[in-house]
Design an enzyme around this catalytic site. Structure first.
Site, short mmCIF file in Angstrom:
data_model
loop_
_atom_site.label_atom_id
_atom_site.label_comp_id
_atom_site.label_asym_id
_atom_site.label_seq_id
_atom_site.Cartn_x
_atom_site.Cartn_y
_atom_site.Cartn_z
N ARG A 84 -15.46 0.01 -50.41
CA ARG A 84 -15.45 0.90 -49.26
C ARG A 84 -15.43 2.32 -49.78
NH1 ARG A 84 -17.02 -2.63 -46.40
NH2 ARG A 84 -15.94 -3.60 -44.65
N GLU A 105 -20.03 7.23 -43.85
CA GLU A 105 -21.38 6.66 -43.67
C GLU A 105 -21.87 6.84 -42.24
OE1 GLU A 105 -21.03 2.59 -44.90
OE2 GLU A 105 -20.27 3.18 -46.87
N HIS A 113 -25.36 1.24 -48.18
CA HIS A 113 -24.45 0.12 -47.85
C HIS A 113 -25.23 -1.18 -47.61
CE1 HIS A 113 -20.21 -0.87 -46.13
NE2 HIS A 113 -20.75 -1.91 -46.78
O1 A2R Z 1 -4.15 -9.57 -53.83
P1 A2R Z 1 -4.68 -9.53 -55.21
O2 A2R Z 1 -3.71 -9.29 -56.31
O3 A2R Z 1 -5.58 -10.70 -55.53
O4 A2R Z 1 -5.66 -8.23 -55.27
C1 A2R Z 1 -6.76 -8.06 -54.40
C2 A2R Z 1 -7.32 -6.68 -54.68
N1 A2R Z 1 -6.52 -5.65 -54.00
C3 A2R Z 1 -5.96 -4.63 -54.66
N2 A2R Z 1 -5.98 -4.30 -55.95
C4 A2R Z 1 -5.29 -3.19 -56.33
N3 A2R Z 1 -4.61 -2.42 -55.47
C5 A2R Z 1 -4.57 -2.69 -54.15
N4 A2R Z 1 -3.90 -1.93 -53.32
C6 A2R Z 1 -5.27 -3.86 -53.70
N5 A2R Z 1 -5.44 -4.46 -52.49
C7 A2R Z 1 -6.20 -5.54 -52.70
O5 A2R Z 1 -8.65 -6.74 -54.15
C8 A2R Z 1 -7.96 -8.94 -54.72
O6 A2R Z 1 -8.05 -9.17 -56.09
C9 A2R Z 1 -9.15 -8.07 -54.27
C10 A2R Z 1 -9.72 -8.48 -52.94
O7 A2R Z 1 -10.24 -9.76 -53.04
P2 A2R Z 1 -10.58 -10.65 -51.75
O8 A2R Z 1 -9.49 -10.53 -50.75
O9 A2R Z 1 -10.96 -12.01 -52.24
O10 A2R Z 1 -11.81 -9.92 -51.09
P3 A2R Z 1 -13.38 -10.11 -51.36
O11 A2R Z 1 -13.91 -11.21 -50.54
O12 A2R Z 1 -13.63 -10.15 -52.83
O13 A2R Z 1 -13.93 -8.75 -50.75
C11 A2R Z 1 -13.46 -7.49 -51.21
C12 A2R Z 1 -14.03 -6.34 -50.42
C13 A2R Z 1 -14.05 -6.46 -48.91
O14 A2R Z 1 -12.80 -6.26 -48.32
C14 A2R Z 1 -15.04 -5.41 -48.49
O15 A2R Z 1 -14.42 -4.15 -48.40
C15 A2R Z 1 -16.00 -5.37 -49.68
O16 A2R Z 1 -15.39 -6.17 -50.71
O17 A2R Z 1 -17.22 -5.95 -49.32
#
Ligand code: A2R
Length: 307
Positions: A221, A250, A268
């Protein structure tokens, strides 16, 4: 048939499936108390005031994996499901990340322009580029898509580092500090969700740690990166290159970013292929139809998983 409020676009295939079960209402003509279901997407989300006015709302089905434009905590408190489209876009977004990285390393846009302008003919071969092989790549957010990016980089013999909230059971090297990881990597790939916890976490300090030979790739993002600091770092040479699919406001992309030759900019399109958008659209509709059938959903966001 129940009333479904449509926010954002809809393909003909999705429309045909939804019309068999719902009366589709548009934002300029609906009765708030009649709306039980909303279909939206990660970009448009749903305005909090609009959500508050929909007193009989049961489900918000969002077409996309990121849902930072939807107040999922409030929805969960009201017993409203929010669903999204995880997994079906992992490979596509990972391809986009790799594409941006390769385009930066091999100066794809510069060399394409070199041929088109006739400069090759008049001035001979262009300057050499950098090899994308054997690089150390730091992944910010080793989730579903982050894992796929790491896998897709294997043929380039990348050494993978990662930073996320928690350490994973993987062979990649974990950093609990983002700046420390940026110091150690050649490429930083952002693939966390948006929202308050990641707001501008890639700041001046992280960009300077990545350094003059470093490359920033953002397929998450726009809010994750401090865009003003990024522009300054790219202009001054404190940061080498940036490949960006997402931006702070955007579709408004700062002229300063567009003027830089050390950037590759995409509108995007991380998941925007015919195949992947069809799979995302199908899951968006599946969630709505299943909820109508038995009040359950297929892919709730974590905040609503307990409902
Ligand atoms: O919860 P964790 O430890 O697995 O970490 C998640 C990480 N994450 C962060 N890392 C560092 N600081 C933060 N504040 C933080 N918040 C979240 O991002 C996890 O490793 C990763 C997100 O993975 P998923 O929930 O599996 O999301 P996905 O499907 O990979 O998609 C990620 C993003 C979407 O939310 C859209 O914004 C974009 O990709 O298309």
């Amino acid at each position: 048939m129940p009333d479904l409020l449509q926010i954002g676009g809809l393909t003909e295939v999705m429309k045909a499936r939804l019309e068999s079960a719902f009366t589709i209402r548009q934002l300029d003509a609906f009765e708030p108390e009649k709306i039980t279901h909303v279909m939206t997407n990660g970009h448009d989300g749903i305005d909090p005031e609009l959500m508050a006015s929909l007193t009989n709302l049961k489900l918000i089905s969002s077409n996309g994996v990121g849902y930072d434009a939807i107040d999922a905590d409030t929805a969960a408190r009201r017993g409203i499901y929010v669903t999204h489209t995880p997994n079906v876009l992992n490979a596509e977004v990972a391809t986009t990340a790799v594409l941006l990285m390769l385009a930066c390393y091999r100066e794809l846009l510069r060399d394409d322009a070199y041929v088109r302008s006739g400069t090759w003919d008049t001035e001979g071969n262009p300057p050499l580029t950098r090899s994308a092989d054997n690089q150390t790549v730091g992944i910010l957010g080793l989730g579903r898509i982050g894992h796929e990016i790491a896998k897709k980089l294997a043929p380039w013999n990348a050494k993978i580092l990662y930073h996320s909230r928690t350490k994973k059971d993987v062979t990649y090297t974990y950093y609990d500090n983002l700046t420390a990881m940026a110091l150690d990597c050649d490429v930083l790939i952002c693939i966390t969700p948006g929202g308050p916890s990641t707001h501008k976490i890639v700041n001046k300090e992280v960009l300077e740690a990545l350094g003059p030979n470093g490359t920033l790739i953002n397929v998450s993002r726009g809010s994750v990166v401090d865009e003003t600091a990024l522009i300054e770092a790219l202009q001054s040479g404190a940061l080498g290159w940036a490949g960006l699919d997402v931006f702070e406001a955007e579709p408004n992309v700062p002229q300063a970013l567009r003027d830089l030759s050390n950037t590759v900019l995409l509108p995007h399109v991380g998941s925007a292929t015919v195949e992947t958008r069809a799979a995302m659209g199908a899951l968006t509709v599946d969630n709505l139809l299943q909820h109508l059938k038995d009040a359950t959903v297929i892919s709730p966001v974590p905040e609503c998983a307990h409902l």
